[in-house]
Design a protein around this motif. Sequence first.
Motif, mmCIF file in Angstrom:
data_model
loop_
_atom_site.group_PDB
_atom_site.id
_atom_site.type_symbol
_atom_site.label_atom_id
_atom_site.label_comp_id
_atom_site.label_asym_id
_atom_site.label_seq_id
_atom_site.Cartn_x
_atom_site.Cartn_y
_atom_site.Cartn_z
ATOM 1 N N ILE A 16 78.232 65.160 70.796
ATOM 2 C CA ILE A 16 79.369 65.389 71.696
ATOM 3 C C ILE A 16 80.646 65.480 70.864
ATOM 4 O O ILE A 16 80.813 64.781 69.865
ATOM 5 C CB ILE A 16 79.455 64.264 72.746
ATOM 6 N N THR A 17 81.534 66.383 71.276
ATOM 7 C CA THR A 17 82.798 66.574 70.578
ATOM 8 C C THR A 17 83.903 65.817 71.304
ATOM 9 O O THR A 17 83.672 65.174 72.328
ATOM 10 C CB THR A 17 83.159 68.068 70.509
ATOM 11 N N GLY A 18 85.101 65.919 70.796
ATOM 12 C CA GLY A 18 86.220 65.229 71.407
ATOM 13 C C GLY A 18 86.622 65.795 72.749
ATOM 14 O O GLY A 18 87.207 65.102 73.577
ATOM 15 N N ASN A 19 86.332 67.071 72.996
ATOM 16 C CA ASN A 19 86.699 67.719 74.257
ATOM 17 C C ASN A 19 85.557 67.721 75.251
ATOM 18 O O ASN A 19 85.536 68.565 76.159
ATOM 19 C CB ASN A 19 87.137 69.161 73.999
ATOM 20 N N ASP A 20 84.600 66.824 75.091
ATOM 21 C CA ASP A 20 83.419 66.718 75.961
ATOM 22 C C ASP A 20 82.557 67.972 75.933
ATOM 23 O O ASP A 20 81.914 68.313 76.907
ATOM 24 C CB ASP A 20 83.807 66.388 77.407
ATOM 25 N N ASN A 21 82.582 68.683 74.812
ATOM 26 C CA ASN A 21 81.622 69.753 74.599
ATOM 27 C C ASN A 21 80.450 69.203 73.803
ATOM 28 O O ASN A 21 80.550 68.152 73.164
ATOM 29 C CB ASN A 21 82.253 70.919 73.832
ATOM 30 N N PHE A 22 79.336 69.909 73.813
ATOM 31 C CA PHE A 22 78.155 69.483 73.078
ATOM 32 C C PHE A 22 77.831 70.511 72.013
ATOM 33 O O PHE A 22 77.929 71.721 72.252
ATOM 34 C CB PHE A 22 76.958 69.323 74.023
ATOM 35 N N LEU A 23 77.447 70.034 70.844
ATOM 36 C CA LEU A 23 77.055 70.900 69.752
ATOM 37 C C LEU A 23 75.545 70.887 69.629
ATOM 38 O O LEU A 23 74.902 69.861 69.843
ATOM 39 C CB LEU A 23 77.689 70.433 68.441
ATOM 40 N N ARG A 24 74.989 72.028 69.264
ATOM 41 C CA ARG A 24 73.544 72.142 69.079
ATOM 42 C C ARG A 24 73.267 73.029 67.889
ATOM 43 O O ARG A 24 74.139 73.768 67.416
ATOM 44 C CB ARG A 24 72.888 72.748 70.316
ATOM 45 N N ARG A 25 72.029 72.935 67.397
ATOM 46 C CA ARG A 25 71.588 73.792 66.316
ATOM 47 C C ARG A 25 70.810 74.969 66.895
ATOM 48 O O ARG A 25 70.389 74.937 68.041
ATOM 49 C CB ARG A 25 70.707 73.007 65.342
ATOM 50 N N HIS A 26 70.623 75.996 66.095
ATOM 51 C CA HIS A 26 69.871 77.168 66.516
ATOM 52 C C HIS A 26 68.375 76.905 66.395
ATOM 53 O O HIS A 26 67.930 76.090 65.579
ATOM 54 C CB HIS A 26 70.225 78.369 65.654
ATOM 55 N N ALA A 27 67.621 77.633 67.189
ATOM 56 C CA ALA A 27 66.168 77.623 67.065
ATOM 57 C C ALA A 27 65.741 78.664 66.022
ATOM 58 O O ALA A 27 66.581 79.367 65.457
ATOM 59 C CB ALA A 27 65.533 77.936 68.414
ATOM 60 N N PHE A 28 64.447 78.751 65.769
ATOM 61 C CA PHE A 28 63.843 79.751 64.872
ATOM 62 C C PHE A 28 64.233 79.544 63.414
ATOM 63 O O PHE A 28 64.287 80.491 62.642
ATOM 64 C CB PHE A 28 64.196 81.183 65.300
ATOM 65 N N LYS A 29 64.502 78.321 63.010
ATOM 66 C CA LYS A 29 64.859 78.050 61.611
ATOM 67 C C LYS A 29 63.873 77.077 60.984
ATOM 68 O O LYS A 29 64.099 76.587 59.896
ATOM 69 C CB LYS A 29 66.285 77.477 61.567
ATOM 70 N N GLY A 30 62.768 76.794 61.667
ATOM 71 C CA GLY A 30 61.854 75.775 61.160
ATOM 72 C C GLY A 30 60.821 76.279 60.181
ATOM 73 O O GLY A 30 60.540 75.636 59.178
ATOM 74 N N HIS A 31 60.246 77.451 60.436
ATOM 75 C CA HIS A 31 59.194 77.971 59.560
ATOM 76 C C HIS A 31 59.150 79.491 59.689
ATOM 77 O O HIS A 31 59.936 80.083 60.428
ATOM 78 C CB HIS A 31 57.831 77.359 59.917
ATOM 79 N N LEU A 32 58.278 80.125 58.929
ATOM 80 C CA LEU A 32 58.168 81.589 58.859
ATOM 81 C C LEU A 32 59.496 82.206 58.438
ATOM 82 O O LEU A 32 59.998 83.154 59.053
ATOM 83 C CB LEU A 32 57.712 82.173 60.205
ATOM 84 N N LEU A 33 60.066 81.670 57.380
ATOM 85 C CA LEU A 33 61.397 82.096 56.952
ATOM 86 C C LEU A 33 61.370 83.236 55.939
ATOM 87 O O LEU A 33 62.419 83.811 55.646
ATOM 88 C CB LEU A 33 62.165 80.910 56.360
ATOM 89 N N MET A 34 60.183 83.559 55.396
ATOM 90 C CA MET A 34 60.126 84.621 54.379
ATOM 91 C C MET A 34 60.463 85.982 54.983
ATOM 92 O O MET A 34 61.092 86.818 54.334
ATOM 93 C CB MET A 34 58.729 84.671 53.753
#
Length: 64
Positions: A16-34
Amino acid sequence: MPKLKTRKAAAKRYKITGNDNFLRRHAFKGHLLMKKSNRQKRKLSQVVCVNARDTGALKLMLPY
């Protein structure tokens, strides 16, 4: 009124940020990166804000 418990799975994934927004990470970054380009992997590494339609559910999951 009983206390609301924090959903630990959501607490690990969102910040949570100071302005009551939420931050998240992106999907599709775990495997099969080649096969993914460097530009795509770099864009997926960035942290973004959660959509405004989803913040209501997150506020119930993370009662800070």
